[in-house]
Design an enzyme around this catalytic site. Sequence first.
Site, mmCIF file in Angstrom:
data_model
loop_
_atom_site.group_PDB
_atom_site.id
_atom_site.type_symbol
_atom_site.label_atom_id
_atom_site.label_comp_id
_atom_site.label_asym_id
_atom_site.label_seq_id
_atom_site.Cartn_x
_atom_site.Cartn_y
_atom_site.Cartn_z
ATOM 1 N N CYS A 31 -1.341 -35.304 -26.851
ATOM 2 C CA CYS A 31 -1.728 -33.956 -27.255
ATOM 3 C C CYS A 31 -0.601 -33.352 -28.082
ATOM 4 C CB CYS A 31 -1.982 -33.113 -26.032
ATOM 5 S SG CYS A 31 -0.494 -32.992 -25.065
ATOM 6 N N HIS A 174 -5.543 -40.595 -16.143
ATOM 7 C CA HIS A 174 -4.991 -39.269 -15.851
ATOM 8 C C HIS A 174 -5.864 -38.417 -14.934
ATOM 9 C CE1 HIS A 174 -3.014 -39.984 -19.944
ATOM 10 N NE2 HIS A 174 -2.065 -40.086 -19.032
ATOM 11 N N ASP A 267 2.469 -40.131 -15.462
ATOM 12 C CA ASP A 267 2.455 -40.960 -16.675
ATOM 13 C C ASP A 267 3.602 -40.574 -17.606
ATOM 14 O OD1 ASP A 267 1.577 -42.787 -18.555
ATOM 15 O OD2 ASP A 267 0.109 -41.429 -19.430
#
Length: 684
Positions: A31, A174, A267
């Site tokens: 992102c 996720h 992560d």
Amino acid sequence: MPRDPRFDILFEPVKIGPLTAKNRFFQVPHCNGMGHAKPRAHAEMRRVKAEGGWAVVSTEEVEIHPSSDLSPYIEGRLWDDSDVPFLAMMTEAVHRHGALVAIELVHAGMNAANLYSREVSLAPSAIATSANFAPAQARAMSKSDIRAFRTWHRQAALRARRAGFDIVYVYAAHGLSLPMHFLQRRHNHRTDEYGGTLANRARLLRELIEDTKEAVGADCAVAVRFAVDELRGGDGIEASGEGRELVAMLAELPDLWDVNVSDWAHDSRTSRFAPEGYQEEFVRFVKTVTTKPVVGVGRFTSPDAMVSQIRRGVLDFIGAARPSIADPFLPRKIESGDEDDIRECIGCNVCVSGDYTMTPIRCTQNPTMGEEWRKGWHPEKVPPRSGEDDFLIVGAGPAGLECARVLGRRGHTVHLVEAQTELGGRVTREARLPGLAAWARVRDYRLGQLLKLGNVEILRASPVTAEQVLEFGARRVVLATGARWRRDGVGRTHTLPVPGFGREGLLTPDDVMDGRYPAGPTVVFDDDHYYIGGIVAEKLRREGLEVILVTPAERVSAWTVNTLEQHAIQRHLLELGVRIMTNTHMAAFSGDEATLECVYTGRRSGLAAASIVTVTSRESNDELADALAASAQALGAAGIASVVSIGDCLAPSTIAAAVYAGHRYAREFDQPDSVGFRRELPQI
Ligand code: ADP
Ligand code: SF4
């Protein structure tokens, strides 16, 4: 310089389904706070990565339907045909450099609060939405909902191909997407063929892979992103159990496996909590159960660590989000034998904060990140000097070092003068605190570059006075003298000094970094709310002190929610035995007792404390700036055209802001005052 042959393996082409990636460098989805709202900025940021040598460049999560509306967060969007041209800008830009472009299609299910679209959220079972305690619930998907969802996903894949994407992701990682929610026992309570056994819970993921292959598989590769371990024990997916079983079950179905751990905080762990390559123990089984190429991440910045991953058969592709943000040219630098020039990610997650604050991505190490389109900044190229100006830069913290680097690269004569023997300012000091060693890379990268420049002179152990600045007579003076922690308690809660602060027994983080430790039970009063309060508490606890962390916030290091660390920090401190008092002001300190005050009721209580370390705010080291401002005439006589303060000495902020300030000044000092940035305005 020729490339070191031991890195040749990183530049082998690798087949992914019907396509071939030119090397093993894979920019995995990340992102960036620009997404659908700032498509030009997004496309140019990705183009620069392709120029930097990544064989595959991916989008971030791309929402496929209005019922997957992640607003206010800004991700990619592919709801209908009108979104295609915006994403096509990215694919065209990336293709210009011979890279493959991947799109991560996502339906966020119950993670999407649908605040803009006002659709009802979808989930395997009726369950509360997971979006920030939003008072809403997701409804259980019926069979026809599942069919509709498969159609949306298929249509999105077809649109993605029309937009020019080469690789289409089915996303189950996720904990952020519907196929993952179906896999998770704790979210999937269904009793039909989509619930119960793993094969049933995996049915939707299998169908999506098959649908996508059928729709676009002739021309596009189909990738699956899957979190093999959620790091929550038996309550979640584990690499030793269902994670492995799932990969084995679907092993040959996709063209590529992109594997990691979940959730996002696990992560993208910060360097404070995990070293390079930290995901290996979870993902190394994957290549033993599939013949398809495997990509994985681990904040890889060392070419030797990358080679080792390939040679030992852990991964086929070196996946990277953060290392590609800190240095978009990482592959090219290794390819050309310039690996010493890599700007290594420090693992601070300031980049993540762009997503959380819904603003364009920033990076501590790479000040050009997010500025590629709006300011036209390139991470490796700077404009040549426009005149003969020479520079005196006072202070070699992140601001001064970056300013010197860029001015030097532009061809100016630069004198960088530092009071201390060690360079690096706050970065050098903070990197000695527990868990922050990697932050020294901010200094080391810049120092390495400066030492290659013959036109930059560095003077250490030379505190500079106003008289010396005048005597020196450089045409332009840049003050990058930094800041120090306040002693008086002024911060966010108290805008006036706290009674009793400033007395004996009161210390600041500067004292602790200088090796001055308190004695006896110590209160760390954190009204700064970023990382220092928590780290100082940790440091003192490790020195064997009884430590009580007091903060007016509702949690420790509250701003680190934006860097994905808050949970890990609070847990870590509790495990170390630090006592934590939240929602609490500090009203006064008598020398042996702190007076505390509840932020809600104002009720006061006493707490025995021999010392307080106050972590509230910083004050600029602006004495030199003030002295020079008072000598305006003398400046003119000395031939000094400008004196400018940058970084923490102008206004204390993050290290990222200091680096940016140094970079910006060096690029823009000779530009018109009005220079700003391009904006992306909606068409009317
Ligand atoms: P920033 O984050 O803005 O770069 P830092 O606090 O990290 O700020 O760095 C400021 C640096 O400036 C420190 O290394 C400090 O020693 C140095 N410095 C401060 N005042 C002077 C001075 N008068 N002469 C030379 N160096 C100075
Ligand atoms: Fe790495 Fe920090 Fe830059 Fe993110 S902001 S890429 S973690 S250096």
